[in-house]
Design an enzyme around this catalytic site. Sequence first.
Site, PDB file in Angstrom:
ATOM      1  N   CYS A  74      34.240 -31.294  99.020  1.00  0.00           N
ATOM      2  CA  CYS A  74      34.842 -30.148  99.726  1.00  0.00           C
ATOM      3  C   CYS A  74      36.270 -30.337 100.219  1.00  0.00           C
ATOM      4  O   CYS A  74      37.193 -29.705  99.733  1.00  0.00           O
ATOM      5  CB  CYS A  74      33.983 -29.780 100.937  1.00  0.00           C
ATOM      6  SG  CYS A  74      32.310 -29.307 100.544  1.00  0.00           S
ATOM      7  N   HIS A 130      37.107 -26.334 107.069  1.00  0.00           N
ATOM      8  CA  HIS A 130      36.907 -27.746 106.713  1.00  0.00           C
ATOM      9  C   HIS A 130      38.196 -28.510 106.431  1.00  0.00           C
ATOM     10  O   HIS A 130      38.224 -29.428 105.625  1.00  0.00           O
ATOM     11  CB  HIS A 130      35.955 -27.869 105.504  1.00  0.00           C
ATOM     12  CG  HIS A 130      35.177 -29.158 105.516  1.00  0.00           C
ATOM     13  ND1 HIS A 130      34.355 -29.560 104.495  1.00  0.00           N
ATOM     14  CD2 HIS A 130      35.133 -30.157 106.436  1.00  0.00           C
ATOM     15  CE1 HIS A 130      33.821 -30.727 104.779  1.00  0.00           C
ATOM     16  NE2 HIS A 130      34.285 -31.110 105.963  1.00  0.00           N
TER      17      HIS A 130
END
Length: 499
Positions: A74, A130
């Site tokens: 990610c 994130h």
Amino acid sequence: MTSKIWYKFQLAICLLIGFSRSDNAPPNIVLIVSDDLGYNDVGYHGSPEIKTPNIDKLARDGIRLENYYVQPICTPTRSQLMSGRYQIHTGLQHGVIMPCMRSGLPLTLPTMADRLKSLGYATHITGKWHLGMFREEYTPTKRGFDSFFGYLTGAEEHFSHYMTYYNYTGLDFYDNLKPHNQSYGQYSAHVFTQRAQSIIQSHNKSKPLFLYLPFQNVHDPLEVPSFYENKFANIKSKNRRIFAGMAAAMDEGIGNITDTLKSSGLWNNTLIVFTNDNGAYIQLGGGNNAPLRGGKYTYFEGGVKGVGIVSGPVIKTPGVVNHQLMHVSDWFSTLTHLAGGSPYGTDGFDMWKSITQNVESPRKEIIFNIDPMFPPKGESKSTIFNTSIQAAYRYKDYKILTGAFGYDGWAPEPSLASGGVNPADTMKTPSDKNIYLFNVAEDPEERNDLTDSHPDVVNFMLKRLAQWQKDSVPVFYPQDDENCNPALHGGIWGPWVTS
Ligand SMILES: *[C@@H]1O[C@H](CO)[C@@H](O)[C@H](O)[C@H]1NC(C)=O
Ligand SMILES: *[C@@H]1O[C@H](CO)[C@@H](O)[C@H](O)[C@H]1NC(C)=O
Ligand SMILES: *[C@@H]1O[C@H](CO)[C@@H](O)[C@H](O)[C@H]1NC(C)=O
Ligand SMILES: *[C@@H]1O[C@H](CO)[C@@H](O)[C@H](O)[C@H]1NC(C)=O
Ligand SMILES: *[C@@H]1O[C@H](CO)[C@@H](O)[C@H](O)[C@H]1NC(C)=O
Ligand SMILES: *[C@@H]1O[C@H](CO)[C@@H](O)[C@H](O)[C@H]1NC(C)=O
């Protein structure tokens, strides 16, 4: 004419031409990211189980990117998407940003949103961030976005929007900088779709729109309203069935968003970009990368070969399959240039002509990563580059992997696998092996290791890795800071450092 008048005359002509060419108006950009979606998790790649009619339609009406690469996890993909910079240049080489780390995408780097905003765009994000949150400065509205509606960490429950990290549990959901609990109980794909629709509906057309839509689907936990799961009653594997429902919910959201773009009159000048962030994490038994090798966390094609589409009326060549080499770090230059910005110092390339006119890609290589913090594997087989270090590098059609490889099997479509997929049963690599060389153009399934037959190519690739290693910044991967604990902050995850 005096030169001064001549200049003014030229200026007037330029302005006239400029303003009369309305097709030159910077396009609205809707950048959709699906989390952990595998190569075999979209209908148009041939999965007999997964149904994604809206994504398939975007692919049919647009251009499929079939030599397009992302990173295997990610934060690395998202950091390169937002900054155009390789991990070896940001310090984010190792793993992802954990919830309790005082880490983030370096503040010295402008984000894609910063750039598009300076070019006159309205900029919005709904979904997953994130890219750091220990201080407010790292959160989306301080990084170029006019608004943020979503979560700051890497994964959480799809209905409650709660995130648990070891012993720490709390709500991770924000409306700009304000914690938001009103979506408690509502499924993430619905929540983000509705927000995207309301952004589109209230958008003032005097500006172009940049909408960044990083969906939570299809990341674990495997959760979906039963309505979507029930559409796939024929799928025997329970995990695959729920996963198919999650993909279908996201796909429905994408259909709703395109409808809203149309009804709001934005559609005619809109570019849709669809990408995953990495391959499917097949160990969970939901997603799948067949026929590719490996998966999330690996540099095999199953981890890094992207699912990529450009679509919308801005694209004039529907149905084209594009094979120009592209990497996720290229979106920054590609999109900011399309938006009217000048070429900009990143690690990426402006791929627009390569995508839309099949002009030969300016990109010849990809330095995926060199991660000196990853546990080393075996003894170095080379004096050029320490092959016990985990690294991955692509040059033209070749790809070299060194160090530890992770899951190296070919997981079949879950329901077709007898007794499910057990990655441990399918490990193929001898325990001391730490170099793989593949020609991924000829051998996309990475079945023919060329390490022994092509020593010249191996040495060339290792030399390039050694050069990139010299060009790397130190890894930044701090220890957890227990002051992150939501119990200290009203049950909410979020910026905990104020100085
Ligand atoms: C979690 O809590 C348990 C019980 O209070 C404790 O024994 C354990 O050390 C804690 N673990 C961490 C990682 O803080
Ligand atoms: C959010 O709402 C749920 C349901 O009402 C409640 O149980 C929970 O405590 C709330 N969380 C916060 C942080 O307010
Ligand atoms: C849109 O923005 C322009 C320029 O700022 C402004 O003049 C106009 O009133 C706005 N329109 C609406 C409907 O808000
Ligand atoms: C899409 O729109 C339909 C019709 O309004 C609605 O029933 C559905 O829940 C929406 N789906 C998503 C994912 O937002
Ligand atoms: C969009 O394009 C269609 C087809 O060319 C045209 O009919 C329609 O009027 C256009 N709409 C806007 C808002 O420009
Ligand atoms: C290669 O790197 C590993 C991990 O940093 C280290 O333990 C090892 O000594 C290195 N080998 C050589 C030959 O430098």
